[in-house]
Scaffold this motif. Structure first.
Motif, PDB file in Angstrom:
ATOM      1  N   VAL A  66      -2.246   6.127   5.088  1.00  0.00           N
ATOM      2  CA  VAL A  66      -0.784   6.089   5.008  1.00  0.00           C
ATOM      3  C   VAL A  66      -0.297   7.247   5.877  1.00  0.00           C
ATOM      4  O   VAL A  66      -0.288   8.397   5.427  1.00  0.00           O
ATOM      5  CB  VAL A  66      -0.284   6.232   3.551  1.00  0.00           C
ATOM      6  N   GLY A  67       0.041   6.942   7.134  1.00  0.00           N
ATOM      7  CA  GLY A  67       0.353   8.011   8.090  1.00  0.00           C
ATOM      8  C   GLY A  67      -0.910   8.839   8.295  1.00  0.00           C
ATOM      9  O   GLY A  67      -1.975   8.300   8.569  1.00  0.00           O
ATOM     10  N   SER A  68      -0.803  10.146   8.113  1.00  0.00           N
ATOM     11  CA  SER A  68      -1.973  11.028   8.259  1.00  0.00           C
ATOM     12  C   SER A  68      -2.645  11.312   6.916  1.00  0.00           C
ATOM     13  O   SER A  68      -3.532  12.155   6.829  1.00  0.00           O
ATOM     14  CB  SER A  68      -1.552  12.341   8.910  1.00  0.00           C
ATOM     15  N   GLU A  69      -2.219  10.603   5.885  1.00  0.00           N
ATOM     16  CA  GLU A  69      -2.751  10.818   4.538  1.00  0.00           C
ATOM     17  C   GLU A  69      -3.628   9.657   4.094  1.00  0.00           C
ATOM     18  O   GLU A  69      -3.710   8.622   4.753  1.00  0.00           O
ATOM     19  CB  GLU A  69      -1.601  11.007   3.539  1.00  0.00           C
ATOM     20  N   THR A  70      -4.255   9.843   2.930  1.00  0.00           N
ATOM     21  CA  THR A  70      -5.091   8.812   2.327  1.00  0.00           C
ATOM     22  C   THR A  70      -4.566   8.496   0.943  1.00  0.00           C
ATOM     23  O   THR A  70      -4.348   9.411   0.140  1.00  0.00           O
ATOM     24  CB  THR A  70      -6.553   9.295   2.177  1.00  0.00           C
ATOM     25  N   ARG A  71      -4.360   7.234   0.679  1.00  0.00           N
ATOM     26  CA  ARG A  71      -4.122   6.789  -0.689  1.00  0.00           C
ATOM     27  C   ARG A  71      -5.467   6.285  -1.188  1.00  0.00           C
ATOM     28  O   ARG A  71      -6.034   5.343  -0.646  1.00  0.00           O
ATOM     29  CB  ARG A  71      -3.077   5.686  -0.767  1.00  0.00           C
ATOM     30  N   LEU A  72      -5.994   6.952  -2.190  1.00  0.00           N
ATOM     31  CA  LEU A  72      -7.313   6.632  -2.739  1.00  0.00           C
ATOM     32  C   LEU A  72      -7.135   5.989  -4.100  1.00  0.00           C
ATOM     33  O   LEU A  72      -6.522   6.575  -4.997  1.00  0.00           O
ATOM     34  CB  LEU A  72      -8.159   7.906  -2.851  1.00  0.00           C
ATOM     35  N   SER A 118     -12.909  -0.021 -18.999  1.00  0.00           N
ATOM     36  CA  SER A 118     -12.557  -0.036 -17.584  1.00  0.00           C
ATOM     37  C   SER A 118     -11.262   0.751 -17.418  1.00  0.00           C
ATOM     38  O   SER A 118     -10.452   0.845 -18.346  1.00  0.00           O
ATOM     39  CB  SER A 118     -12.410  -1.453 -17.046  1.00  0.00           C
ATOM     40  N   ALA A 119     -11.095   1.326 -16.229  1.00  0.00           N
ATOM     41  CA  ALA A 119      -9.906   2.131 -15.973  1.00  0.00           C
ATOM     42  C   ALA A 119      -9.741   2.293 -14.470  1.00  0.00           C
ATOM     43  O   ALA A 119     -10.640   1.963 -13.689  1.00  0.00           O
ATOM     44  CB  ALA A 119     -10.033   3.499 -16.649  1.00  0.00           C
ATOM     45  N   SER A 120      -8.585   2.840 -14.091  1.00  0.00           N
ATOM     46  CA  SER A 120      -8.317   3.069 -12.676  1.00  0.00           C
ATOM     47  C   SER A 120      -7.406   4.276 -12.512  1.00  0.00           C
ATOM     48  O   SER A 120      -6.837   4.783 -13.479  1.00  0.00           O
ATOM     49  CB  SER A 120      -7.679   1.835 -12.047  1.00  0.00           C
ATOM     50  N   GLY A 121      -7.279   4.705 -11.276  1.00  0.00           N
ATOM     51  CA  GLY A 121      -6.389   5.802 -10.947  1.00  0.00           C
ATOM     52  C   GLY A 121      -6.162   5.830  -9.451  1.00  0.00           C
ATOM     53  O   GLY A 121      -6.957   5.281  -8.687  1.00  0.00           O
ATOM     54  N   THR A 122      -5.072   6.478  -9.047  1.00  0.00           N
ATOM     55  CA  THR A 122      -4.717   6.567  -7.632  1.00  0.00           C
ATOM     56  C   THR A 122      -4.220   7.974  -7.339  1.00  0.00           C
ATOM     57  O   THR A 122      -3.559   8.593  -8.172  1.00  0.00           O
ATOM     58  CB  THR A 122      -3.619   5.538  -7.288  1.00  0.00           C
ATOM     59  N   VAL A 123      -4.553   8.449  -6.146  1.00  0.00           N
ATOM     60  CA  VAL A 123      -4.078   9.754  -5.702  1.00  0.00           C
ATOM     61  C   VAL A 123      -3.798   9.672  -4.205  1.00  0.00           C
ATOM     62  O   VAL A 123      -4.431   8.889  -3.494  1.00  0.00           O
ATOM     63  CB  VAL A 123      -5.109  10.872  -6.006  1.00  0.00           C
ATOM     64  N   THR A 124      -2.839  10.472  -3.748  1.00  0.00           N
ATOM     65  CA  THR A 124      -2.577  10.604  -2.321  1.00  0.00           C
ATOM     66  C   THR A 124      -3.108  11.961  -1.887  1.00  0.00           C
ATOM     67  O   THR A 124      -2.813  12.984  -2.523  1.00  0.00           O
ATOM     68  CB  THR A 124      -1.079  10.477  -2.006  1.00  0.00           C
ATOM     69  N   ILE A 125      -3.899  11.952  -0.816  1.00  0.00           N
ATOM     70  CA  ILE A 125      -4.562  13.158  -0.321  1.00  0.00           C
ATOM     71  C   ILE A 125      -4.090  13.408   1.103  1.00  0.00           C
ATOM     72  O   ILE A 125      -4.103  12.497   1.948  1.00  0.00           O
ATOM     73  CB  ILE A 125      -6.098  12.997  -0.369  1.00  0.00           C
ATOM     74  N   ALA A 126      -3.670  14.625   1.392  1.00  0.00           N
ATOM     75  CA  ALA A 126      -3.118  14.986   2.703  1.00  0.00           C
ATOM     76  C   ALA A 126      -4.227  15.214   3.734  1.00  0.00           C
ATOM     77  O   ALA A 126      -4.296  16.268   4.371  1.00  0.00           O
ATOM     78  CB  ALA A 126      -2.224  16.212   2.574  1.00  0.00           C
ATOM     79  N   ARG A 127      -5.082  14.224   3.870  1.00  0.00           N
ATOM     80  CA  ARG A 127      -6.159  14.217   4.861  1.00  0.00           C
ATOM     81  C   ARG A 127      -6.430  12.763   5.239  1.00  0.00           C
ATOM     82  O   ARG A 127      -6.172  11.847   4.445  1.00  0.00           O
ATOM     83  CB  ARG A 127      -7.436  14.852   4.322  1.00  0.00           C
ATOM     84  N   PRO A 128      -6.985  12.520   6.435  1.00  0.00           N
ATOM     85  CA  PRO A 128      -7.244  11.135   6.870  1.00  0.00           C
ATOM     86  C   PRO A 128      -8.375  10.480   6.064  1.00  0.00           C
ATOM     87  O   PRO A 128      -9.270  11.161   5.544  1.00  0.00           O
ATOM     88  CB  PRO A 128      -7.629  11.288   8.344  1.00  0.00           C
ATOM     89  N   PRO A 129      -8.343   9.146   5.966  1.00  0.00           N
ATOM     90  CA  PRO A 129      -9.335   8.424   5.163  1.00  0.00           C
ATOM     91  C   PRO A 129     -10.795   8.694   5.540  1.00  0.00           C
ATOM     92  O   PRO A 129     -11.646   8.806   4.650  1.00  0.00           O
ATOM     93  CB  PRO A 129      -8.979   6.950   5.397  1.00  0.00           C
TER      94      PRO A 129
END
Length: 166
Positions: free
Chosen positions: A122-128, A38-49
């Motif tokens: 997160v504002g106009s971004e997406t934390r995925l 099992s594993a995980s990861g996170t990224v912030t993307i400069a686009r809406p969810p």
């Protein structure tokens, strides 16, 4: 291994994806606690969810996200077949909450996987945030936690490039 509508044939026996433990975990948006990896990861993307969610939900985009993904074939009821490298797999979306949550389960010979992607505005971004688990009789030989983490990182980086290029 032969594919049939809603099923995968392994060793002359039919296994419905909805009858697997991976499906139950994906439907509950939970990882398999007994999984070999099992594993995980996170990224912030400069686009809406909603945009990011839509790109991931449209499996025809997947070859643009990762260059080893090919042969993507959407089927009925959220099911699809595809291959990652030389491995053909069968998947089906379990939960689809636009802009918030996307889960699916995957089957391959001797393997079952649970994929959970959570989208946070997160504002106009997406934390995925992505989490995945892999189980089955071949899981220990097929992948380690570190390898699965690298695969998730690859998915997240590819999705970020695709989304931010829109």
């Amino acid at each position: 291994m032969l594919y049939r509508q809603g099923m995968i044939m392994i060793n002359d026996g039919m296994v419905r994806i909805e009858e697997t433990s991976a499906w139950a975990f994906a439907s509950a948006a939970r990882l398999d606690p007994g999984a070999a990896a099992s594993a995980s990861g996170t990224v912030t993307i400069a686009r809406p969810p909603d945009l990011v969610w839509g790109l991931l939900r449209d499996v025809s985009n997947w070859p643009q996200v990762r260059d080893d993904v090919r042969d993507v074939v959407p089927l009925e009821d959220g099911a699809f077949t595809w291959s990652a490298g030389a491995v053909p797999v069968r998947s089906r979306f379990a939960r689809a909450e636009p802009g918030h949550l996307l889960t699916w389960s995957t089957q391959a010979a001797g393997l079952e996987a649970v994929h959970i992607y959570r989208f946070e505005g997160v504002g106009s971004e997406t934390r995925l945030h992505a989490t995945e688990s892999m189980s089955g009789p071949l899981a220990l030989q097929a992948i380690t936690d570190a390898q699965l983490e690298a695969q998730i990182a690859s998915w997240l980086a590819g999705l970020k490039v695709l989304a931010e290029g829109r």
